[in-house]
Design a protein around this motif. Structure first.
Motif, mmCIF file in Angstrom:
data_model
loop_
_atom_site.group_PDB
_atom_site.id
_atom_site.type_symbol
_atom_site.label_atom_id
_atom_site.label_comp_id
_atom_site.label_asym_id
_atom_site.label_seq_id
_atom_site.Cartn_x
_atom_site.Cartn_y
_atom_site.Cartn_z
ATOM 1 N N ALA A 29 -2.661 6.466 -10.146
ATOM 2 C CA ALA A 29 -2.908 5.149 -9.542
ATOM 3 C C ALA A 29 -2.145 4.034 -10.242
ATOM 4 O O ALA A 29 -1.644 3.107 -9.598
ATOM 5 C CB ALA A 29 -4.411 4.849 -9.548
ATOM 6 N N GLY A 57 -7.608 5.668 -11.347
ATOM 7 C CA GLY A 57 -8.123 5.227 -10.064
ATOM 8 C C GLY A 57 -9.624 5.355 -9.941
ATOM 9 O O GLY A 57 -10.205 4.925 -8.934
ATOM 10 N N ARG A 116 -11.260 3.826 -2.847
ATOM 11 C CA ARG A 116 -10.387 3.694 -4.014
ATOM 12 C C ARG A 116 -9.512 2.453 -3.939
ATOM 13 O O ARG A 116 -8.975 2.020 -4.937
ATOM 14 C CB ARG A 116 -9.560 4.964 -4.201
ATOM 15 C CG ARG A 116 -10.385 6.081 -4.830
ATOM 16 C CD ARG A 116 -9.730 7.430 -4.733
ATOM 17 N NE ARG A 116 -10.330 8.386 -5.659
ATOM 18 C CZ ARG A 116 -11.468 9.022 -5.456
ATOM 19 N NH1 ARG A 116 -12.150 8.793 -4.329
ATOM 20 N NH2 ARG A 116 -11.937 9.875 -6.342
ATOM 21 N N LEU A 123 -7.459 6.900 0.106
ATOM 22 C CA LEU A 123 -7.763 5.770 -0.773
ATOM 23 C C LEU A 123 -8.738 4.793 -0.125
ATOM 24 O O LEU A 123 -9.718 4.369 -0.737
ATOM 25 C CB LEU A 123 -6.472 5.046 -1.159
ATOM 26 C CG LEU A 123 -5.474 5.840 -2.013
ATOM 27 C CD1 LEU A 123 -4.217 5.010 -2.257
ATOM 28 C CD2 LEU A 123 -6.096 6.255 -3.342
#
Length: 233
Positions: A151, A28, A210, A205
């Protein structure tokens, strides 16, 4: 300090269960493979050991929240340490050697954290923190990197719920301090509250860049949307 131990143990357990081919998958962290991220965790563990062995005098200059610097610019990979991490990870060759190093240094960091006096003052990055605040800051580090690790590995267990909840709270307070007018009259940071429909994972996130918010999430974020993401370093 207990939450530091739980989130760190969960992250190391997840890494220990990886297959050799998983190390070549993307993580990620933009531009990093899983092996690069695991190598970064080795460096993180070394930083914990170094900091806990670096006592400081004087009043703390940072706490668990102000430990983090906030930028609106995502990392480019040009930072010398980031580039070194990638080269170092590749130099291990066999993922088993990388995992041996993480287990060795990571276990030591975990033991050192459990033995440390939370009121002791330590120095890192030219700042002074209590051990308790320093380890509390790393709850966010471990939780974000646990999300990075998994991820693209949906079969690997994610961070513990209590780590996600605490990290959400931290990100909301860090965001509140970073935004104009984010401090109350008392001088404390006013937290930015993400929509209740956002899960803790969604907040972490989207809030840290992210992943991009969906159209529905952008509408729900309202005036907060243009200020996102907050890149933490």
């Amino acid at each position: 300090m207990d939450l530091f131990s739980r989130t760190w143990a969960a992250l190391r357990t997840a890494a220990a269960g990886l297959r050799a081919e998983d190390f070549e998958r993307p993580s990620g962290c933009a531009g990093w493979l899983v092996r690069d991220l695991v190598c970064h965790l080795v460096i993180d563990a070394q930083d914990v050991l170094i900091t806990l062995a670096t006592p400081a005098e004087g009043e703390p200059t940072r706490d668990a929240l102000t430990y983090w610097t906030v930028s609106g610019t995502p990392p480019t990979g040009d930072d010398p340490l980031d580039a070194l991490t990638v080269r170092l990870a590749a130099a291990y060759g066999d993922p088993a050697l990388l995992m041996f190093h993480l287990d060795d240094v990571g276990s030591a960091a975990g033991r050192a954290a459990r033995l440390a006096d939370p009121g002791l003052r330590v120095s890192t990055r030219g700042e002074v923190l209590t051990v308790g605040d320093y380890l509390a800051a790393y709850v966010l580090e471990w939780t974000l990197h646990h999300l990075d690790l998994t991820a693209h590995l949906p079969g690997v267990a994610g961070p513990p719920p209590e780590g996600l909840a605490r990290s959400r709270e931290m990100v909301e307070r860090i965001a509140g301090a970073a935004l104009p007018g984010g401090f109350s009259d008392a001088g404390a940071a006013s937290p930015v509250v993400f929509p209740a429909a956002f899960s803790d994972e969604d907040v972490l996130l989207v809030g840290t860049g992210r992943r991009d918010p969906t159209e529905a999430e952008t509408r729900a974020l309202g005036e907060l949307a243009p200020a996102l993401p907050f890149h933490l370093g």
